[in-house]
Scaffold this motif. Structure first.
Motif, PDB file in Angstrom:
ATOM      1  N   ASP A   1     -12.318   0.662   5.333  1.00 15.82           N
ATOM      2  CA  ASP A   1     -11.428  -0.499   5.485  1.00 15.82           C
ATOM      3  C   ASP A   1     -10.020  -0.170   4.976  1.00 15.82           C
ATOM      4  O   ASP A   1      -9.355  -0.996   4.346  1.00 15.82           O
ATOM      5  N   ARG A   2      -9.546   1.029   5.255  1.00 17.64           N
ATOM      6  CA  ARG A   2      -8.275   1.517   4.715  1.00 17.64           C
ATOM      7  C   ARG A   2      -7.087   0.813   5.374  1.00 17.64           C
ATOM      8  O   ARG A   2      -6.901   0.907   6.586  1.00 17.64           O
ATOM      9  N   PRO A   3      -6.265   0.116   4.584  1.00 22.94           N
ATOM     10  CA  PRO A   3      -5.034  -0.449   5.159  1.00 22.94           C
ATOM     11  C   PRO A   3      -3.999   0.650   5.349  1.00 22.94           C
ATOM     12  O   PRO A   3      -4.013   1.675   4.656  1.00 22.94           O
ATOM     13  N   ALA A   4      -3.088   0.444   6.287  1.00 30.75           N
ATOM     14  CA  ALA A   4      -2.029   1.421   6.542  1.00 30.75           C
ATOM     15  C   ALA A   4      -1.011   1.403   5.414  1.00 30.75           C
ATOM     16  O   ALA A   4      -0.792   0.383   4.751  1.00 30.75           O
ATOM     17  N   ALA A   5      -0.383   2.548   5.179  1.00 33.99           N
ATOM     18  CA  ALA A   5       0.693   2.625   4.193  1.00 33.99           C
ATOM     19  C   ALA A   5       1.793   1.621   4.548  1.00 33.99           C
ATOM     20  O   ALA A   5       2.164   1.463   5.713  1.00 33.99           O
ATOM     21  N   GLY A   6       2.272   0.914   3.558  1.00 35.54           N
ATOM     22  CA  GLY A   6       3.305  -0.088   3.770  1.00 35.54           C
ATOM     23  C   GLY A   6       2.775  -1.484   4.007  1.00 35.54           C
ATOM     24  O   GLY A   6       3.558  -2.444   4.056  1.00 35.54           O
ATOM     25  N   ALA A   7       1.449  -1.623   4.157  1.00 35.38           N
ATOM     26  CA  ALA A   7       0.869  -2.952   4.371  1.00 35.38           C
ATOM     27  C   ALA A   7       1.025  -3.795   3.109  1.00 35.38           C
ATOM     28  O   ALA A   7       0.831  -3.316   1.991  1.00 35.38           O
ATOM     29  N   ALA A   8       1.380  -5.060   3.294  1.00 40.02           N
ATOM     30  CA  ALA A   8       1.507  -6.001   2.178  1.00 40.02           C
ATOM     31  C   ALA A   8       0.184  -6.728   1.989  1.00 40.02           C
ATOM     32  O   ALA A   8      -0.359  -7.314   2.935  1.00 40.02           O
ATOM     33  N   ILE A   9      -0.344  -6.695   0.782  1.00 34.72           N
ATOM     34  CA  ILE A   9      -1.619  -7.336   0.478  1.00 34.72           C
ATOM     35  C   ILE A   9      -1.397  -8.317  -0.661  1.00 34.72           C
ATOM     36  O   ILE A   9      -0.895  -7.949  -1.734  1.00 34.72           O
ATOM     37  N   ALA A  10      -1.764  -9.556  -0.420  1.00 37.94           N
ATOM     38  CA  ALA A  10      -1.518 -10.613  -1.399  1.00 37.94           C
ATOM     39  C   ALA A  10      -2.551 -10.584  -2.514  1.00 37.94           C
ATOM     40  O   ALA A  10      -3.687 -10.112  -2.341  1.00 37.94           O
ATOM     41  N   ARG A  11      -2.162 -11.097  -3.651  1.00 37.14           N
ATOM     42  CA  ARG A  11      -3.077 -11.221  -4.789  1.00 37.14           C
ATOM     43  C   ARG A  11      -4.345 -11.963  -4.365  1.00 37.14           C
ATOM     44  O   ARG A  11      -4.299 -12.998  -3.707  1.00 37.14           O
ATOM     45  N   GLY A  12      -5.495 -11.398  -4.739  1.00 37.25           N
ATOM     46  CA  GLY A  12      -6.782 -12.000  -4.429  1.00 37.25           C
ATOM     47  C   GLY A  12      -7.388 -11.551  -3.123  1.00 37.25           C
ATOM     48  O   GLY A  12      -8.565 -11.817  -2.862  1.00 37.25           O
ATOM     49  N   ALA A  13      -6.610 -10.862  -2.284  1.00 32.80           N
ATOM     50  CA  ALA A  13      -7.115 -10.416  -0.983  1.00 32.80           C
ATOM     51  C   ALA A  13      -7.873  -9.101  -1.135  1.00 32.80           C
ATOM     52  O   ALA A  13      -7.601  -8.305  -2.034  1.00 32.80           O
TER      53      ALA A  13
ATOM     54  N   VAL B   1       0.845  -1.191   0.000  1.00 30.01           N
ATOM     55  CA  VAL B   1       0.000   0.000   0.000  1.00 30.01           C
ATOM     56  C   VAL B   1       0.886   1.249   0.000  1.00 30.01           C
ATOM     57  O   VAL B   1       1.739   1.411   0.880  1.00 30.01           O
ATOM     58  N   PRO B   2       0.711   2.126  -0.993  1.00 27.58           N
ATOM     59  CA  PRO B   2       1.567   3.312  -1.071  1.00 27.58           C
ATOM     60  C   PRO B   2       1.146   4.364  -0.046  1.00 27.58           C
ATOM     61  O   PRO B   2       0.012   4.362   0.439  1.00 27.58           O
ATOM     62  N   PRO B   3       2.041   5.280   0.298  1.00 27.70           N
ATOM     63  CA  PRO B   3       1.651   6.387   1.177  1.00 27.70           C
ATOM     64  C   PRO B   3       0.729   7.347   0.443  1.00 27.70           C
ATOM     65  O   PRO B   3       0.674   7.367  -0.785  1.00 27.70           O
ATOM     66  N   GLY B   4       0.005   8.145   1.205  1.00 19.29           N
ATOM     67  CA  GLY B   4      -0.913   9.113   0.612  1.00 19.29           C
ATOM     68  C   GLY B   4      -2.257   9.073   1.295  1.00 19.29           C
ATOM     69  O   GLY B   4      -2.567   8.136   2.045  1.00 19.29           O
TER      70      GLY B   4
END
Length: 374
Positions: A323-335, A312-315
């Motif tokens: 449901d906003r993930p934090a910047a830097g969170a890794a999210i796998a394909r399909g999630a 997840v990029p900053p901004g």
């Protein structure tokens, strides 16, 4: 602390709790920025087998952080584990449908028998080889949620389903859902929504989003509302529940009963309706209103899924994103990445705004474009 909330994604429930002035301790798989902002305390539980709770980790976290006797409200993600629900209930009472009730209502053969008894159209099911089932078939996980577990069965495949799965005759048409508030004997319809899929090759039936309130076509609508309320009464269901239907050229069919709060809170937990979690708690105590107002505008909500592994990029996030993930969170394909919510004076305008905002968010995340789902 007023209550604990447990769900794969607790954000819609804890947002409703905050709207009702309740302090909630939440346990889910994401602990995203919105969930943490609405909760008194937010706990991220370990995942197991993709998108399921690690039951032992959940019970340990609950025992460590929730006082014994603190009531619990359950969202999606536990219907396939009634034994885990019972472990929760041993220490913390569940404000909602009991694990034994959930086990029965999610048993496909029990639901098929009940629908047959009540003369409610329901697609045929089988736990073994599909002898006697005609037409296209789908394979579903017993108690599965979110549609990601559903697969279309290849024509001519006569093998039995995977363990803890079942076969169901596929019904073509438009998926709609009725949200009910029930007290065990009576129920009132909160509203109806139209749903759609956000499928990919691995998850062709994955939940994509919903828009509502919609007017059901008549005379089918009256029959569907009556069927939902008869099911709720026959099973003694309490609190907020959703009942899913398919409407197609062959008529309407009931296809699923979800005996808990679900994703359509994003559609209906809005003014002038009172906080739905507060209504859920009152209904579990036997109190339901004679009727409920309808939102003055149409509301739409859609889930954005990652079509590749992303960071997840900053901004800043647009106002419509939840449901906003934090910047830097890794999210796998399909999630799932986040949810986009919009509103408008008509269903068509709300959907058009959702499609536009979703394109913007996907571009911000560096995800590929997809065709509008609605």
């Amino acid at each position: 602390m007023d209550l604990a909330i447990i769900a794969l994604s607790a954000r819609p429930l804890v947002a409703s709790a905050a709207r009702a002035g309740l302090a909630a301790l939440t346990f889910d798989l994401f602990a995203d920025l919105d969930t943490c902002a609405h909760a008194a305390r937010c706990v991220k539980v370990h995942k197991k087998h993709g998108f399921a709770f690690d039951g032992d980790d959940l019970i340990q976290a609950l025992a460590s952080l929730a006082p014994a006797g603190l009531p619990v409200v359950l969202g999606g993600g536990l219907e396939d584990e009634p034994d885990l629900m019972m472990r929760i209930a041993e220490r913390n009472p569940i404000l909602g449908n009991a694990p034994q009730t959930v086990r029965i209502i999610k048993d496909p053969q029990a639901l098929a028998a009940l629908c047959g008894h009540l003369a409610i159209p329901f697609p045929e099911v089988a736990l073994g080889a599909p002898e006697g089932l005609s037409g296209p078939l789908i394979e579903k996980k017993i108690g599965g949620a979110g549609g990601g577990h559903i697969r279309r069965r290849a024509e001519g495949d006569l093998s039995p389903p995977w363990p803890e799965h079942y076969l169901q005759r596929e019904v073509r048409g438009s998926p709609v859902s009725l949200l009910l508030l029930a007290n065990g004997t009576e129920s009132v319809v909160v509203g109806a929504s139209r749903q759609w899929r956000a499928g990919d090759p691995d998850h062709p039936f994955r939940y994509g989003g919903a828009v509502g309130p919609i007017a059901l076509p008549e005379p089918q609508g009256a029959a569907m509302r009556e069927a939902a309320q008869r099911i709720a009464k026959a099973c003694g269901l309490v609190g907020l529940i959703s009942i899913d239907f398919m409407i197609g050229p062959d008529g309407w069919f009931l296809v699923e009963v979800n005996p808990r709060l679900g994703a359509t809170l994003d559609i209906f937990d809005v003014d002038p309706l009172p906080p739905l979690l507060g209504l859920h708690l009152a209904a579990c105590g036997g109190r339901i209103p004679p009727g409920l107002p309808q939102p003055s505008e149409a509301h739409a909500a859609g889930v954005i899924y990652a079509d590749r592994d992303i960071i997840v990029p900053p901004g800043s996030w647009p106002e419509e994103v939840a449901d906003r993930p934090a910047a830097g969170a890794a999210i796998a394909r399909g999630a799932p990445v986040c949810t986009v919510r919009t509103q408008g004076p008509t269903l068509e305008i709300a959907e058009a705004r959702l499609a536009a905002r979703s394109r913007d968010v996907r571009a911000q995340l560096g995800l590929g474009e997809v065709a509008p789902a609605p």
